[in-house]
Design an enzyme around this catalytic site. Structure first.
Site, PDB file in Angstrom:
ATOM      1  N   ARG A 136       0.835  -1.204   0.000  1.00  0.00           N
ATOM      2  CA  ARG A 136       0.000   0.000   0.000  1.00  0.00           C
ATOM      3  C   ARG A 136       0.878   1.266   0.000  1.00  0.00           C
ATOM      4  NH1 ARG A 136      -2.385  -3.969  -0.686  1.00  0.00           N
ATOM      5  NH2 ARG A 136      -4.561  -4.436  -0.268  1.00  0.00           N
TER       6      ARG A 136
ATOM      7  N   GLU B 276       2.119   1.640  -3.433  1.00  0.00           N
ATOM      8  CA  GLU B 276       1.023   2.161  -4.254  1.00  0.00           C
ATOM      9  C   GLU B 276       0.893   3.672  -4.070  1.00  0.00           C
ATOM     10  OE1 GLU B 276      -2.581  -0.267  -4.430  1.00  0.00           O
ATOM     11  OE2 GLU B 276      -3.709   1.551  -3.958  1.00  0.00           O
TER      12      GLU B 276
ATOM     13  N   SER C  12      14.692  15.204   1.781  1.00  0.00           N
ATOM     14  CA  SER C  12      15.722  14.248   2.167  1.00  0.00           C
ATOM     15  C   SER C  12      15.115  13.006   2.813  1.00  0.00           C
ATOM     16  CB  SER C  12      16.694  14.887   3.155  1.00  0.00           C
ATOM     17  OG  SER C  12      17.700  13.953   3.511  1.00  0.00           O
TER      18      SER C  12
END
Lengths: 147, 147, 147, 147, 147, 147, 147, 147, 147, 147
Positions: free
Chosen positions: I88, I91, I114
């Site tokens: 997830r 994704e 960063s």
């Protein structure tokens, strides 16, 4: 122990004892094509077949139920095979893949040639220009159905 | 224009005119397997073959020399084919690859079945349980030689 | 034990005993190119060759039938080799691949250079600007045939 | 317009006009191996070479500076080539890669065969058992240096 | 035992004994860059260098010939490195790769910067805004030659 | 139109007009390394820089805002570069990657060399054994912090 | 024009005219699952089906024979789908793949569930905790046969 | 010991003792689908479930807490599965993936079918033309929300 | 022994002894996010931290210097993670990656967030519609600088 | 025309007209995070939102229904992103992926953080040591349920 270990044991016994696949097939009572694939971990044996394999290759007792269990199939370590003999078959799929598709659809309509209800026969064809490998494949045509 | 454009023109003409590969093969005077592969951009035609293809598919004049030129071969867009019909052949290589290797080495020793000096025949086999696709492949055995 | 284990034993013996491939080749009675490839697990030895290898590298008895068995070929751990020496050969295929294709087709027509009916010779070429690696490859031309 | 477009124009002109690579090389005054690689977009021409190519293939004026510009090299569409002729060379790297490495290190110590300070010659070797493709490669040995 | 096992032993000894690469380099009498790469399995030591390494890291006797043997090179487990420090260098190649190419070709013509006849120096550059890593690379320019 | 189209226009103008990167850099008032990377689509120009680029390369008006927009970075078409010059840099990461890591950690502790707060200088180093490419890289060390 | 162009035309017409797949299915006289897959380029229509599609989506005449031609199947641009809805189905195969295998083999023995002699039904299941997607799949069991 | 070792022990015990997944499920008091996935290392058991599994498969005591720990999920060794039974499910995603997407969006709007709040039922459907595998999947629809 | 072995020991101890990450963090005196990442082999401990870890997990003495050594980072076995929880997050990068880029550039100009000078906090947010995972990430903005 | 064409038009208009995402969001009446993702082709607009987008970016009329259609999601051209800003997020998943998993399971048990019932907020955090990017993510926890 798993099926892959047993395949290693079978191959090791074959190499060290000089067993021939065609002799194994005869004792198992199946074709040499099916029997070899099964010994190489791609098919499940029935009980008498497993018994025959146990004896031919001298496998330990715990191997027997594994031989009768359906294995996780796929015999190659890489998606594109590196071994030259096996690569040539991959090349046939690459070069003739769209031809297989075109001709099967022309003859049968939409569908596939089954790789499950499938059998094959591999043999030597004597030829004055150099003997040939002859392979006959036969797979049931499975039509796509509308619904 | 390149060979791939011509393959597209051939397929487009085939679809819109309802041309059959087996009829093309007959006019070209070769097997339907070789002819289809050639039309799909995998083989080079000789001059009369190219002429026949020009007429059958109504190709523009600049297509003719391309048909006689050896193409960059490989008919599939991905290393593992997504089309189910073609995938089944890939699956056969995956499942039976080591079996092909084992049986050919047992019969012939070290070497390969040529994918170049190769021919095949694909036909329908009537079967009461459902017709079958029958494919006969014949490739010259090429032995590895020591030197 | 499998062929890969034996290749490891051969390499280990070579390194620790300081054996030279060219000496091995002389004892085996084959070229250094074929012999090295065979020792590195890519070719099958005949019985006298296997016997010679057993003695040179001090291999255990169960290694002998493996040396005579056709191996699963492919000597590299990745599709694109990481080792700089080997990568340069991959680079030659990448840069000159289409040139090989163009020139062989121009000279011979459609077909390939066999990697099976193949031999090669690798040697040092003295050169005042720095010695050179010279490799001669010779592979039989195999024509695609129509059918 | 970029170099890749020009390579396409060169190939198209070659196919439609039936130009031979060896004739191009003669006019350019370089080997057929280097000239073909340059025409296929892998090398940069000098001014007279570019001029010759412009005329032979009838290229548009804007092509000239591109021919003299160093191209982004790599002639193959996939990491593992699908074309059977080119694949055989990849297979040689796969099968003989570790052998190249072993023999070059044995003869020269640590280093590589240059793929830059490199030349090659490809020709037909008549052979009663079928003509052979003969390729001679010569690359400068470049030693790794300690520092 | 193989070279990779020895690299593991070296790293383990370094970690548990708190050895510093720069001290190793001093004892070996080479730069810290070359020495570290060699300890990490990418270069071959000469005899005195191997002897020094044997003592510093307390390696078993069979390690010595391996240290003098040219290794199969490539120090990373994946084509695109996952470690953030190493990835930044990969990113430099990705972002500046075409810039390296453009500027080297502008200055030198067609050719490459050798990664074999190559040396580098890595050091700390004090900076009030945060110290900097300074890397100097020097590689021989190798021109492509026509032939 | 997008940034990639503009990079193509810049390259095309450079090739056909024979513009040099170092001259562009001088007019832009930045280093040739940064300027080239920016022209090749990896950096964003400020307004005067964009104006200079518009004039030097004769770009159409709609290109100007694109030059000032941060691009999607990454200049290579494949994860492992095929161009030999660029590949050598990839090879350095492959061979020396773990060495970069070992030496930077030894000198600085855990952290990375920034590829963002980074500058470099590439120049020719005259050398009687063949001129060398010299590259100086300077990147701020960024420490991992605990929290 | 090819099948992929026609799929684009169908999708474009659907979006701009607000056509619903279930209405299309009703007019075609097949299930919405089969009809949608066919419209998205995965199945071949029969003549009346193609006629209906021509009218519903206002396709140009040359589209008709393409709709009746078996397409090259595979509807996704990447082996692992990026779209979250489709990825969830890929995830089910990843998580439950070995479970599908275990339970089907336990119930049926060695063989597969056909993806060809297959149908499915997708519908909304009202649920107070949030409506659910209900999918019923039915595929013929195909046993591996020994031979 | 880790969860993967325990999965191996479970499979080994199942094969050698001939345990059936449906019997395991009954003793665990969950569906055979969930129980099999959990035994194959994809789900975490609660305490009584873990206890039942310990007894059924005769696992060593240290296995118990692992059975209750959430595992790293994913049951397949390759992104595209090689096993034919599992591949057919991958093929359904490939062929019907865009259809799933089209129909779920038509019925529900933007969102997904959950693979977490998900259950399924797999059973045999008797059929005179050959028994069928019937799979019912039910996943909660999760809408994308604007914010 | 290497760092990966120690990570395995830590995980095994955690599972069998039921240790909680938040308790470990408290004893180490760092956040649970940093501490967990460090225990899972992604960060280096300082001496007191390493000592605490040794005691909590009962590690063998040779583990101590490894805990203080910077590890080769990257915690996932595949480039695209198979575990649903971790996927997830992948994704989110796939769906929102260009959004992150667009908004950070709009707010800050060219540069990055960063991942080194970075911290995060993960906690439960009670919610009547189902509790939520709340993650706060904070990374220093690093501007690209011209030079 | 498809959604991807419209995304290109939006980006082109944004660049040439200097539109800011935060202003778009305000007019659309949603967060800048959701709005930007939707403009970049990852979300579907409702009717008023689509209308606002049409006006802001001056899109052609046929764009409107596309904006309201659920797109095929995934905004990145490669599985591992090459753009440094986006790569840093991929790196966070790679380094902290197992940490996310460990901490969420510790707090919530087995399940995932939803990437669908998800919202986020990205803003600048002033900091004397350099401003920071602050991202708050909130996703509903979805528990795996037994059945």
């Amino acid at each position: 122990m798993n099926r892959s270990d047993i395949t290693d044991l079978i191959i090791e016994a074959k190499v060290t004892k000089g067993i021939r696949w065609s002799d194994v097939a005869e004792k198992v009572g199946k074709s040499k094509e099916w029997t070899t694939a099964a010994c190489l971990g791609q098919m499940a044996f029935d009980a008498p077949g497993a018994q025959a394999i146990m004896e031919i290759f001298g496998l330990p007792p715990e191997a027997e139920p594994w031989l009768r269990t359906v294995p996780y199939k796929g015999s190659l370590p890489t998606p594109v095979p590196t071994d030259p003999l096996i690569y040539r078959f991959y090349e046939l799929v690459s070069i003739y893949g769209t031809t297989f598709k075109a001709l099967i659809h022309e003859e049968f309509g939409d569908g596939i040639m089954s790789a499950i209800d499938f059998r094959m026969d591999l043999r030597r064809d004597a030829d004055p220009n150099g003997d040939r490998v002859k392979i006959e494949m036969s797979g049931k045509f499975l039509p796509y159905k509308t619904y």
